[in-house]
Scaffold this motif. Structure first.
Motif, mmCIF file in Angstrom:
data_model
loop_
_atom_site.group_PDB
_atom_site.id
_atom_site.type_symbol
_atom_site.label_atom_id
_atom_site.label_comp_id
_atom_site.label_asym_id
_atom_site.label_seq_id
_atom_site.Cartn_x
_atom_site.Cartn_y
_atom_site.Cartn_z
ATOM 1 N N GLN A 9 1.145 -1.325 -0.002
ATOM 2 C CA GLN A 9 -0.215 -0.068 0.709
ATOM 3 C C GLN A 9 0.884 1.327 0.514
ATOM 4 O OE1 GLN A 9 -3.651 0.296 2.061
ATOM 5 N NE2 GLN A 9 -3.652 2.096 2.129
ATOM 6 N N LEU A 10 0.659 2.194 -0.743
ATOM 7 C CA LEU A 10 0.958 3.451 -1.129
ATOM 8 C C LEU A 10 0.218 4.715 -1.044
ATOM 9 C CD1 LEU A 10 3.634 3.231 -4.060
ATOM 10 C CD2 LEU A 10 3.911 3.381 -1.310
ATOM 11 N N ALA A 11 0.295 5.425 -0.194
ATOM 12 C CA ALA A 11 -0.514 6.791 0.193
ATOM 13 C C ALA A 11 -0.262 7.853 -1.002
ATOM 14 C CB ALA A 11 -0.715 7.451 1.202
ATOM 15 N N ILE A 12 -1.730 8.669 -0.822
ATOM 16 C CA ILE A 12 -2.110 9.647 -2.342
ATOM 17 C C ILE A 12 -2.931 10.084 -1.493
ATOM 18 C CG2 ILE A 12 -1.506 7.461 -4.316
ATOM 19 C CD1 ILE A 12 -4.926 8.050 -4.548
ATOM 20 N N PRO A 13 -2.820 11.867 -1.984
ATOM 21 C CA PRO A 13 -3.800 12.251 -1.167
ATOM 22 C C PRO A 13 -5.215 12.368 -2.006
ATOM 23 C CG PRO A 13 -2.171 13.551 -3.246
ATOM 24 C CD PRO A 13 -1.912 11.868 -3.033
ATOM 25 N N GLY A 43 -12.109 6.652 -0.520
ATOM 26 C CA GLY A 43 -11.085 6.524 -2.247
ATOM 27 C C GLY A 43 -10.018 5.825 -2.153
ATOM 28 N N GLY A 44 -9.115 6.299 -3.265
ATOM 29 C CA GLY A 44 -7.636 4.849 -3.558
ATOM 30 C C GLY A 44 -8.385 4.547 -4.881
ATOM 31 N N VAL A 54 -1.157 -3.743 -6.273
ATOM 32 C CA VAL A 54 -0.292 -2.648 -5.091
ATOM 33 C C VAL A 54 -2.073 -2.203 -4.595
ATOM 34 C CG1 VAL A 54 0.140 -0.137 -5.428
ATOM 35 C CG2 VAL A 54 0.891 -1.867 -6.463
ATOM 36 N N HIS A 55 -2.077 -1.094 -4.028
ATOM 37 C CA HIS A 55 -3.473 -0.571 -2.929
ATOM 38 C C HIS A 55 -2.747 1.050 -3.080
ATOM 39 C CE1 HIS A 55 -5.182 -4.157 -0.868
ATOM 40 N NE2 HIS A 55 -5.099 -3.889 -2.227
ATOM 41 N N LEU A 56 -3.407 2.418 -4.155
ATOM 42 C CA LEU A 56 -3.663 3.562 -3.361
ATOM 43 C C LEU A 56 -4.155 4.008 -2.531
ATOM 44 C CD1 LEU A 56 -2.096 4.896 -6.682
ATOM 45 C CD2 LEU A 56 -0.969 3.672 -5.381
ATOM 46 N N GLY A 57 -4.242 3.985 -0.803
ATOM 47 C CA GLY A 57 -5.449 4.732 -0.050
ATOM 48 C C GLY A 57 -4.529 5.922 -0.001
ATOM 49 N N PRO A 108 2.739 10.554 -9.900
ATOM 50 C CA PRO A 108 2.453 11.771 -9.939
ATOM 51 C C PRO A 108 2.581 11.912 -8.736
ATOM 52 C CG PRO A 108 1.356 10.604 -11.714
ATOM 53 C CD PRO A 108 1.888 8.893 -10.549
ATOM 54 N N CYS A 109 2.232 11.078 -7.218
ATOM 55 C CA CYS A 109 2.046 11.864 -6.079
ATOM 56 C C CYS A 109 3.292 11.747 -5.409
ATOM 57 C CB CYS A 109 1.521 10.822 -5.183
ATOM 58 S SG CYS A 109 -0.232 11.135 -5.884
ATOM 59 N N GLY A 110 5.052 11.402 -5.681
ATOM 60 C CA GLY A 110 5.890 11.453 -5.548
ATOM 61 C C GLY A 110 6.131 10.363 -4.906
ATOM 62 N N ASN A 111 5.924 9.626 -4.761
ATOM 63 C CA ASN A 111 6.095 8.139 -4.396
ATOM 64 C C ASN A 111 6.945 7.822 -5.314
ATOM 65 O OD1 ASN A 111 4.419 7.943 -1.706
ATOM 66 N ND2 ASN A 111 2.320 7.437 -3.535
ATOM 67 N N ARG A 112 8.184 6.855 -4.611
ATOM 68 C CA ARG A 112 8.912 6.157 -4.403
ATOM 69 C C ARG A 112 9.054 5.155 -5.585
ATOM 70 N NH1 ARG A 112 14.837 5.088 -2.093
ATOM 71 N NH2 ARG A 112 15.991 5.040 -3.807
ATOM 72 N N LEU A 113 9.048 4.017 -6.801
ATOM 73 C CA LEU A 113 9.160 3.020 -7.339
ATOM 74 C C LEU A 113 10.460 2.711 -7.781
ATOM 75 C CD1 LEU A 113 5.535 3.902 -9.439
ATOM 76 C CD2 LEU A 113 6.031 2.914 -6.379
#
Length: 126
Positions: A9-13, A43-44, A54-57, A108-113
């Motif tokens: 899981q990665l966070a997104i705004p 959301g997410g 991948v879960h974007l929460g 697009p949210c700045g999370n490193r992959l």
């Protein structure tokens, strides 16, 4: 004890779902998974590419993962790097691990992959 990794899981705004959909589905070629009805209101997005889920929460306040990251093994690292460049996402190649071809890119949210070539050694191999 542990059998396999189920997902990362990665966070997104809040409100970033469409930008993430364009990146993860449109650029990376992942499939969007249907979220359970009880979780849709949060959301997410949930995504799958091969065996990787991948879960974007949505998280507020949001802070991107700049160091922590998932690592994805891909079939054609150079083709993916070119696709990302064409889409405006610049890969940062890293040669710190001898014999392993890899690069990092921010979503697009700045999370490193991290993306790695398929010719990486198996864990425990010599």
């Amino acid at each position: 004890m542990i059998l396999r990794l189920d997902h990362v899981q990665l966070a997104i705004p809040a409100g970033a779902e469409e930008a993430c959909r364009r990146f993860y589905v449109g650029v990376l070629g992942m499939d969007e998974l249907e979220k359970p009805p009880a979780l849709k209101a949060r959301g997410g997005l949930w995504l799958r590419g091969g065996d990787a889920v991948v879960h974007l929460g949505v998280e507020e306040p949001f802070r991107p993962a700049l160091k922590a990251h998932p690592g994805f093994v891909v079939a054609d690292l150079d083709a993916l790097a070119a696709t990302l460049m064409d889409a405006g996402h610049t890969p940062l190649w890293n040669e710190a691990l001898p014999g392993i071809r890899r690069f990092y890119v921010a979503d697009p949210c700045g999370n490193r992959l991290e993306f790695l070539s398929t010719d990486i050694p198996s864990p425990g191999s010599s």
